[in-house]
Motif scaffolding. Structure first.
Motif, PDB file in Angstrom:
ATOM      1  N   VAL A  13      -4.662   2.430  20.269  1.00 29.57           N
ATOM      2  CA  VAL A  13      -3.508   2.704  19.424  1.00 29.57           C
ATOM      3  C   VAL A  13      -3.982   2.943  17.992  1.00 29.57           C
ATOM      4  O   VAL A  13      -4.710   2.139  17.430  1.00 29.57           O
ATOM      5  CB  VAL A  13      -2.504   1.533  19.453  1.00 29.57           C
ATOM      6  N   GLU A  14      -3.581   4.075  17.430  1.00 30.46           N
ATOM      7  CA  GLU A  14      -3.897   4.368  16.040  1.00 30.46           C
ATOM      8  C   GLU A  14      -2.664   4.135  15.189  1.00 30.46           C
ATOM      9  O   GLU A  14      -1.576   4.575  15.529  1.00 30.46           O
ATOM     10  CB  GLU A  14      -4.350   5.821  15.874  1.00 30.46           C
ATOM     11  N   VAL A  15      -2.861   3.453  14.086  1.00 29.68           N
ATOM     12  CA  VAL A  15      -1.787   3.227  13.126  1.00 29.68           C
ATOM     13  C   VAL A  15      -2.026   4.165  11.955  1.00 29.68           C
ATOM     14  O   VAL A  15      -3.123   4.196  11.398  1.00 29.68           O
ATOM     15  CB  VAL A  15      -1.784   1.761  12.633  1.00 29.68           C
ATOM     16  N   LEU A  16      -1.022   4.942  11.607  1.00 27.34           N
ATOM     17  CA  LEU A  16      -1.103   5.848  10.465  1.00 27.34           C
ATOM     18  C   LEU A  16      -0.217   5.297   9.360  1.00 27.34           C
ATOM     19  O   LEU A  16       0.964   5.016   9.574  1.00 27.34           O
ATOM     20  CB  LEU A  16      -0.643   7.254  10.844  1.00 27.34           C
ATOM     21  N   ILE A  17      -0.799   5.137   8.176  1.00 24.13           N
ATOM     22  CA  ILE A  17      -0.036   4.651   7.033  1.00 24.13           C
ATOM     23  C   ILE A  17       0.004   5.754   5.992  1.00 24.13           C
ATOM     24  O   ILE A  17      -1.036   6.180   5.495  1.00 24.13           O
ATOM     25  CB  ILE A  17      -0.667   3.377   6.428  1.00 24.13           C
ATOM     26  N   LEU A  18       1.199   6.213   5.673  1.00 26.93           N
ATOM     27  CA  LEU A  18       1.378   7.239   4.660  1.00 26.93           C
ATOM     28  C   LEU A  18       1.309   6.569   3.291  1.00 26.93           C
ATOM     29  O   LEU A  18       2.144   5.742   2.948  1.00 26.93           O
ATOM     30  CB  LEU A  18       2.718   7.949   4.852  1.00 26.93           C
ATOM     31  N   CYS A  19       0.287   6.916   2.542  1.00 25.47           N
ATOM     32  CA  CYS A  19       0.053   6.312   1.222  1.00 25.47           C
ATOM     33  C   CYS A  19       0.275   7.369   0.144  1.00 25.47           C
ATOM     34  O   CYS A  19      -0.609   7.687  -0.633  1.00 25.47           O
ATOM     35  CB  CYS A  19      -1.367   5.776   1.112  1.00 25.47           C
ATOM     36  N   GLY A  20       1.437   7.938   0.125  1.00 24.68           N
ATOM     37  CA  GLY A  20       1.719   8.999  -0.833  1.00 24.68           C
ATOM     38  C   GLY A  20       2.819   8.603  -1.787  1.00 24.68           C
ATOM     39  O   GLY A  20       3.365   7.516  -1.732  1.00 24.68           O
ATOM     40  N   GLY A  21       3.132   9.504  -2.641  1.00 26.37           N
ATOM     41  CA  GLY A  21       4.209   9.278  -3.601  1.00 26.37           C
ATOM     42  C   GLY A  21       3.693   8.812  -4.938  1.00 26.37           C
ATOM     43  O   GLY A  21       2.697   8.093  -5.025  1.00 26.37           O
ATOM     44  N   LYS A  22       4.381   9.246  -5.975  1.00 24.79           N
ATOM     45  CA  LYS A  22       3.962   8.906  -7.334  1.00 24.79           C
ATOM     46  C   LYS A  22       4.486   7.556  -7.794  1.00 24.79           C
ATOM     47  O   LYS A  22       4.015   7.006  -8.763  1.00 24.79           O
ATOM     48  CB  LYS A  22       4.415   9.993  -8.302  1.00 24.79           C
ATOM     49  N   GLY A  23       5.470   7.035  -7.108  1.00 31.86           N
ATOM     50  CA  GLY A  23       6.018   5.744  -7.515  1.00 31.86           C
ATOM     51  C   GLY A  23       6.751   5.823  -8.840  1.00 31.86           C
ATOM     52  O   GLY A  23       6.631   4.930  -9.666  1.00 31.86           O
ATOM     53  N   THR A  24       7.498   6.895  -9.041  1.00 32.15           N
ATOM     54  CA  THR A  24       8.167   7.098 -10.326  1.00 32.15           C
ATOM     55  C   THR A  24       9.130   5.969 -10.675  1.00 32.15           C
ATOM     56  O   THR A  24       9.274   5.618 -11.847  1.00 32.15           O
ATOM     57  CB  THR A  24       8.915   8.447 -10.350  1.00 32.15           C
ATOM     58  N   ARG A  25       9.774   5.393  -9.684  1.00 33.49           N
ATOM     59  CA  ARG A  25      10.702   4.296  -9.984  1.00 33.49           C
ATOM     60  C   ARG A  25       9.967   3.010 -10.340  1.00 33.49           C
ATOM     61  O   ARG A  25      10.544   2.089 -10.902  1.00 33.49           O
ATOM     62  CB  ARG A  25      11.642   4.069  -8.799  1.00 33.49           C
ATOM     63  N   LEU A  26       8.686   2.944 -10.006  1.00 37.64           N
ATOM     64  CA  LEU A  26       7.883   1.758 -10.330  1.00 37.64           C
ATOM     65  C   LEU A  26       6.981   1.987 -11.539  1.00 37.64           C
ATOM     66  O   LEU A  26       6.202   1.117 -11.899  1.00 37.64           O
ATOM     67  CB  LEU A  26       7.000   1.382  -9.135  1.00 37.64           C
ATOM     68  N   SER A  28       7.180   1.921 -14.679  1.00 40.08           N
ATOM     69  CA  SER A  28       7.172   0.982 -15.798  1.00 40.08           C
ATOM     70  C   SER A  28       6.387  -0.288 -15.474  1.00 40.08           C
ATOM     71  O   SER A  28       5.968  -1.015 -16.363  1.00 40.08           O
ATOM     72  CB  SER A  28       8.601   0.618 -16.200  1.00 40.08           C
ATOM     73  N   VAL A  29       6.165  -0.524 -14.189  1.00 43.15           N
ATOM     74  CA  VAL A  29       5.465  -1.738 -13.763  1.00 43.15           C
ATOM     75  C   VAL A  29       4.022  -1.445 -13.344  1.00 43.15           C
ATOM     76  O   VAL A  29       3.116  -2.215 -13.640  1.00 43.15           O
ATOM     77  CB  VAL A  29       6.220  -2.400 -12.575  1.00 43.15           C
ATOM     78  N   ILE A  30       3.813  -0.312 -12.669  1.00 44.97           N
ATOM     79  CA  ILE A  30       2.478   0.006 -12.137  1.00 44.97           C
ATOM     80  C   ILE A  30       2.062   1.427 -12.479  1.00 44.97           C
ATOM     81  O   ILE A  30       1.660   2.190 -11.623  1.00 44.97           O
ATOM     82  CB  ILE A  30       2.417  -0.188 -10.609  1.00 44.97           C
ATOM     83  N   SER A  31       2.087   1.791 -13.725  1.00 46.64           N
ATOM     84  CA  SER A  31       1.815   3.169 -14.124  1.00 46.64           C
ATOM     85  C   SER A  31       0.371   3.602 -13.877  1.00 46.64           C
ATOM     86  O   SER A  31       0.094   4.787 -13.773  1.00 46.64           O
ATOM     87  CB  SER A  31       2.155   3.363 -15.595  1.00 46.64           C
ATOM     88  N   ASP A  32      -0.544   2.667 -13.757  1.00 50.51           N
ATOM     89  CA  ASP A  32      -1.954   3.045 -13.645  1.00 50.51           C
ATOM     90  C   ASP A  32      -2.484   3.086 -12.209  1.00 50.51           C
ATOM     91  O   ASP A  32      -3.623   3.456 -11.990  1.00 50.51           O
ATOM     92  CB  ASP A  32      -2.819   2.094 -14.481  1.00 50.51           C
ATOM     93  N   VAL A  33      -1.677   2.712 -11.228  1.00 49.12           N
ATOM     94  CA  VAL A  33      -2.121   2.728  -9.828  1.00 49.12           C
ATOM     95  C   VAL A  33      -1.058   3.374  -8.947  1.00 49.12           C
ATOM     96  O   VAL A  33       0.125   3.363  -9.297  1.00 49.12           O
ATOM     97  CB  VAL A  33      -2.435   1.306  -9.285  1.00 49.12           C
ATOM     98  N   PRO A  34      -1.461   3.922  -7.798  1.00 49.23           N
ATOM     99  CA  PRO A  34      -0.463   4.478  -6.887  1.00 49.23           C
ATOM    100  C   PRO A  34       0.375   3.363  -6.258  1.00 49.23           C
ATOM    101  O   PRO A  34      -0.052   2.208  -6.180  1.00 49.23           O
ATOM    102  CB  PRO A  34      -1.292   5.212  -5.840  1.00 49.23           C
ATOM    103  N   LYS A  35       1.528   3.730  -5.811  1.00 49.85           N
ATOM    104  CA  LYS A  35       2.505   2.777  -5.258  1.00 49.85           C
ATOM    105  C   LYS A  35       1.918   1.822  -4.213  1.00 49.85           C
ATOM    106  O   LYS A  35       2.190   0.619  -4.273  1.00 49.85           O
ATOM    107  CB  LYS A  35       3.665   3.590  -4.689  1.00 49.85           C
TER     108      LYS A  35
END
Length: 82
Positions: A13-26, A28-35
């Motif tokens: 079984v392979e698990v795929l995790i989508l690690c995308g998105g800019k995290g625009t709503r976050l 103010s809290v995590i501007s220097d790292v991806p969501k």
């Protein structure tokens, strides 16, 4: 369709995790790292997610990275320590 409770062996079984998105709503809290790298108790959320998946016996995990992918790649490397 095979339901999880019917699986006898998780090795294939392979698990795929989508690690995308800019995290625009976050931003103010995590501007220097991806969501997915948002810290929770000083550990990235993605690490906690992988730990949870592994605790279920799943070991083939693939990260589908996008925005600021180098941050995720630098932290997880080839994944062998996880």
């Amino acid at each position: 369709m095979i339901l999880p409770q019917e699986l006898k062996n998780f090795e294939d079984v392979e698990v795929l995790i989508l690690c995308g998105g800019k995290g625009t709503r976050l931003s103010s809290v995590i501007s220097d790292v991806p969501k997915p790298m948002a810290p929770i108790n000083e550990r990235p959320f993605l690490e906690l997610l992988i730990e949870s998946i592994r605790s279920q016996g799943l070991t083939q995990i693939k990260l589908l990275v996008g925005f600021k992918n180098e941050s995720i790649e630098n932290y997880f490397g080839d994944g062998s320590k996880f």
